[in-house]
Design a protein around this motif. Structure first.
Motif, PDB file in Angstrom:
ATOM      1  N   PRO A  85      69.182  -7.980   7.343  1.00  0.00           N
ATOM      2  CA  PRO A  85      68.898  -8.127   6.234  1.00  0.00           C
ATOM      3  C   PRO A  85      68.326  -9.451   5.781  1.00  0.00           C
ATOM      4  O   PRO A  85      67.540  -9.612   4.956  1.00  0.00           O
ATOM      5  N   ILE A  86      69.071 -10.446   6.483  1.00  0.00           N
ATOM      6  CA  ILE A  86      68.376 -11.768   6.428  1.00  0.00           C
ATOM      7  C   ILE A  86      67.066 -11.879   6.890  1.00  0.00           C
ATOM      8  O   ILE A  86      65.982 -12.654   6.561  1.00  0.00           O
ATOM      9  N   LEU A  87      66.755 -11.101   8.202  1.00  0.00           N
ATOM     10  CA  LEU A  87      65.474 -11.177   8.619  1.00  0.00           C
ATOM     11  C   LEU A  87      64.330 -10.336   7.954  1.00  0.00           C
ATOM     12  O   LEU A  87      63.275 -10.715   7.635  1.00  0.00           O
ATOM     13  N   LEU A  88      65.009  -9.493   7.203  1.00  0.00           N
ATOM     14  CA  LEU A  88      64.068  -8.469   6.278  1.00  0.00           C
ATOM     15  C   LEU A  88      63.667  -9.464   5.072  1.00  0.00           C
ATOM     16  O   LEU A  88      62.558  -9.559   4.627  1.00  0.00           O
ATOM     17  N   LEU A  89      64.500 -10.153   4.495  1.00  0.00           N
ATOM     18  CA  LEU A  89      64.299 -11.009   3.406  1.00  0.00           C
ATOM     19  C   LEU A  89      63.250 -12.145   3.718  1.00  0.00           C
ATOM     20  O   LEU A  89      62.345 -12.277   2.993  1.00  0.00           O
ATOM     21  N   ALA A  90      63.690 -12.531   5.085  1.00  0.00           N
ATOM     22  CA  ALA A  90      62.561 -13.836   5.586  1.00  0.00           C
ATOM     23  C   ALA A  90      61.142 -13.024   5.697  1.00  0.00           C
ATOM     24  O   ALA A  90      60.089 -13.708   5.358  1.00  0.00           O
ATOM     25  N   LEU A  91      61.035 -11.851   6.210  1.00  0.00           N
ATOM     26  CA  LEU A  91      59.978 -11.099   6.453  1.00  0.00           C
ATOM     27  C   LEU A  91      59.167 -11.041   4.963  1.00  0.00           C
ATOM     28  O   LEU A  91      57.807 -11.070   4.739  1.00  0.00           O
ATOM     29  N   ALA A  92      59.935 -10.573   4.012  1.00  0.00           N
ATOM     30  CA  ALA A  92      59.683 -10.298   2.638  1.00  0.00           C
ATOM     31  C   ALA A  92      58.883 -11.621   1.901  1.00  0.00           C
ATOM     32  O   ALA A  92      57.599 -11.504   1.436  1.00  0.00           O
ATOM     33  N   GLY A  93      59.602 -12.674   2.305  1.00  0.00           N
ATOM     34  CA  GLY A  93      58.997 -13.780   1.760  1.00  0.00           C
ATOM     35  C   GLY A  93      57.828 -14.291   2.431  1.00  0.00           C
ATOM     36  O   GLY A  93      56.766 -14.729   1.973  1.00  0.00           O
ATOM     37  N   PHE A  94      57.623 -14.183   3.759  1.00  0.00           N
ATOM     38  CA  PHE A  94      56.480 -14.349   4.675  1.00  0.00           C
ATOM     39  C   PHE A  94      55.268 -13.539   3.969  1.00  0.00           C
ATOM     40  O   PHE A  94      54.163 -13.973   3.985  1.00  0.00           O
ATOM     41  N   LEU A  95      55.499 -12.091   3.910  1.00  0.00           N
ATOM     42  CA  LEU A  95      54.593 -11.253   3.197  1.00  0.00           C
ATOM     43  C   LEU A  95      54.108 -11.759   1.975  1.00  0.00           C
ATOM     44  O   LEU A  95      52.645 -11.487   1.674  1.00  0.00           O
ATOM     45  N   ILE A  96      54.772 -12.164   0.986  1.00  0.00           N
ATOM     46  CA  ILE A  96      54.559 -12.560  -0.155  1.00  0.00           C
ATOM     47  C   ILE A  96      53.749 -13.903  -0.230  1.00  0.00           C
ATOM     48  O   ILE A  96      52.586 -13.729  -0.926  1.00  0.00           O
ATOM     49  N   GLY A  97      53.705 -14.646   0.650  1.00  0.00           N
ATOM     50  CA  GLY A  97      53.169 -15.930   0.787  1.00  0.00           C
ATOM     51  C   GLY A  97      51.658 -15.521   1.465  1.00  0.00           C
ATOM     52  O   GLY A  97      50.819 -15.945   1.038  1.00  0.00           O
ATOM     53  N   GLY A  98      51.640 -14.671   2.092  1.00  0.00           N
ATOM     54  CA  GLY A  98      50.369 -13.895   2.886  1.00  0.00           C
ATOM     55  C   GLY A  98      49.251 -13.367   1.288  1.00  0.00           C
ATOM     56  O   GLY A  98      48.379 -13.491   1.572  1.00  0.00           O
ATOM     57  N   ALA A  99      50.364 -12.501   0.703  1.00  0.00           N
ATOM     58  CA  ALA A  99      49.607 -11.872  -0.512  1.00  0.00           C
ATOM     59  C   ALA A  99      48.945 -12.751  -1.291  1.00  0.00           C
ATOM     60  O   ALA A  99      48.108 -12.536  -1.945  1.00  0.00           O
ATOM     61  N   TYR A 100      49.796 -13.832  -1.515  1.00  0.00           N
ATOM     62  CA  TYR A 100      49.478 -14.958  -2.385  1.00  0.00           C
ATOM     63  C   TYR A 100      48.151 -15.704  -1.914  1.00  0.00           C
ATOM     64  O   TYR A 100      47.214 -15.836  -2.789  1.00  0.00           O
ATOM     65  N   SER A 101      48.251 -16.050  -0.888  1.00  0.00           N
ATOM     66  CA  SER A 101      47.089 -16.627  -0.153  1.00  0.00           C
ATOM     67  C   SER A 101      45.983 -15.886  -0.157  1.00  0.00           C
ATOM     68  O   SER A 101      44.559 -16.391   0.057  1.00  0.00           O
ATOM     69  N   THR A 102      45.960 -14.604  -0.013  1.00  0.00           N
ATOM     70  CA  THR A 102      44.665 -13.763   0.239  1.00  0.00           C
ATOM     71  C   THR A 102      44.110 -13.216  -1.113  1.00  0.00           C
ATOM     72  O   THR A 102      43.381 -12.467  -1.123  1.00  0.00           O
ATOM     73  N   TRP A 103      44.783 -13.561  -2.136  1.00  0.00           N
ATOM     74  CA  TRP A 103      44.558 -12.696  -3.520  1.00  0.00           C
ATOM     75  C   TRP A 103      43.032 -12.937  -3.811  1.00  0.00           C
ATOM     76  O   TRP A 103      42.355 -12.162  -4.218  1.00  0.00           O
ATOM     77  N   LYS A 104      42.308 -14.225  -3.771  1.00  0.00           N
ATOM     78  CA  LYS A 104      41.248 -14.554  -4.301  1.00  0.00           C
ATOM     79  C   LYS A 104      40.007 -13.945  -3.521  1.00  0.00           C
ATOM     80  O   LYS A 104      39.021 -13.877  -3.807  1.00  0.00           O
TER      81      LYS A 104
END
Length: 51
Positions: free
Chosen positions: A7-26
């Motif tokens: 679960p810790i690795l899944l939460l880390a993956l979720a955070g990494f993916l959210i960062g990618g989503a934020y950076s590619t939004w524009k």
């Protein structure tokens, strides 16, 4: 992998993916939405794993 680390690795993956989503939004909205959906699935999997 032990069951307590998953679960810790899944939460880390979720955070990494959210960062990618934020950076590619524009530039690439479709990719950003896809990354956000994958982040939600990873976070939901981690929460359900902990129950």
């Amino acid at each position: 992998m032990s069951s307590s680390a998953a679960p810790i690795l899944l939460l880390a993956l979720a955070g990494f993916l959210i960062g990618g989503a934020y950076s590619t939004w524009k530039t690439l909205r479709w990719l950003s939405i896809s990354l956000g959906a994958c982040a939600v699935l990873a976070a939901a999997g981690a929460i359900l794993w902990l129950r």
